[in-house]
Design a protein around this motif. Sequence first.
Motif, short mmCIF file in Angstrom:
data_model
loop_
_atom_site.label_atom_id
_atom_site.label_comp_id
_atom_site.label_asym_id
_atom_site.label_seq_id
_atom_site.Cartn_x
_atom_site.Cartn_y
_atom_site.Cartn_z
N LEU A 42 27.08 45.81 78.92
CA LEU A 42 25.67 45.86 78.50
C LEU A 42 25.53 46.08 77.00
O LEU A 42 24.51 45.70 76.41
N VAL A 43 26.54 46.68 76.37
CA VAL A 43 26.48 46.92 74.93
C VAL A 43 27.58 46.16 74.20
O VAL A 43 28.00 46.54 73.11
N ASP A 44 28.04 45.06 74.79
CA ASP A 44 29.05 44.23 74.15
C ASP A 44 28.48 43.60 72.89
O ASP A 44 27.28 43.35 72.78
N VAL A 45 29.36 43.31 71.93
CA VAL A 45 28.91 42.70 70.68
C VAL A 45 28.48 41.26 70.86
O VAL A 45 27.73 40.71 70.05
N ASP A 46 28.96 40.63 71.93
CA ASP A 46 28.65 39.24 72.19
C ASP A 46 27.34 39.12 72.95
O ASP A 46 27.17 39.70 74.03
N LEU A 47 26.39 38.36 72.41
CA LEU A 47 25.08 38.20 73.02
C LEU A 47 25.18 37.68 74.45
O LEU A 47 24.50 38.19 75.36
N ARG A 48 26.03 36.70 74.66
CA ARG A 48 26.14 36.11 76.00
C ARG A 48 26.72 37.11 77.00
O ARG A 48 26.26 37.19 78.14
N VAL A 49 27.71 37.88 76.57
CA VAL A 49 28.34 38.85 77.46
C VAL A 49 27.33 39.90 77.91
O VAL A 49 27.21 40.21 79.09
N ARG A 50 26.58 40.47 76.97
CA ARG A 50 25.63 41.51 77.35
C ARG A 50 24.46 40.92 78.15
O ARG A 50 23.91 41.58 79.03
N SER A 51 24.09 39.69 77.86
CA SER A 51 23.02 39.05 78.63
C SER A 51 23.46 38.81 80.07
O SER A 51 22.68 39.03 81.01
N GLN A 52 24.69 38.36 80.26
CA GLN A 52 25.21 38.17 81.61
C GLN A 52 25.34 39.49 82.35
O GLN A 52 25.08 39.56 83.55
N ALA A 53 25.71 40.54 81.62
CA ALA A 53 25.81 41.87 82.23
C ALA A 53 24.45 42.33 82.72
O ALA A 53 24.32 42.90 83.82
N LEU A 54 23.41 42.11 81.92
CA LEU A 54 22.06 42.48 82.33
C LEU A 54 21.64 41.72 83.58
O LEU A 54 21.06 42.29 84.51
#
Length: 254
Positions: A42-54
């Motif tokens: 959720l707090v990853d530096v990568d926009l796509r990673v945190r968006s997928q986590a959400l």
Amino acid sequence: MTLPQAAIEPIDPAELLVRTTWSTLDHAYGTAEDVPQILLDLVDVDLRVRSQALSRLHHVVHHQNTLYTATPPAAVYVAGILGDTRTLETVEKAPHAFPGPMRAELLGWLDSVANAADDETAATMRRFGFPPEEYTPFVEICRIRPQLFHAASVFLDDQDPDVHAAAVSACIPLVDDPRLIHHRDILAPMLRDSLATSALSQYQVRAIDALGKWGQDTTGLEVRQERYAFCDAEHKPQALAAEAQDWDDADLPF
């Protein structure tokens, strides 16, 4: 504004991840062993990673407003990271999604979780023969409501209007708790001044409904847009028609 309340045990997100036996818990698709990585992302530096986590937080850990045994500890973790500056990062938005950074999104998720354990849901469960006190995830969310409220209330005076609105909304279902109900009088003006005047009809409806339920005066308040013009805080994914079919039993929010 941090509202006055009894002392709340501080949340250590890192410790919670370690001491929770996730393999014994479940979510929408089986055991919750993958939840720690979802939460960390959720707090990853990568926009796509945190968006997928959400997205996975919504559609795996709290799928279609359902509470699973993994939902309560995940909620405590989310409450614990709200103050992390990394939650100020942006997140990919679906059409008609609520505005704001990851922090606003996480408050919206906590709002949805708390809403699945409010008084109205409890009454609905009883009406259909499912005593909420016999459903462990429901009981656990009720137990941690003071922790969630404390975390959300920190952002009631946030300078970001989207975070502020999300925090006010998140507090609404939490103050059904007998330990928190006295905060309704303090929250009521915020509902009138922020949510009831919001450009989002979802917030307008939420404020008016809550104020009426609390016995507050709603004179002059009205929904100024089509009642359901905006999607809910779960940000429904692309298969809207499929989800609508899944919700034929819309009276069963559990």
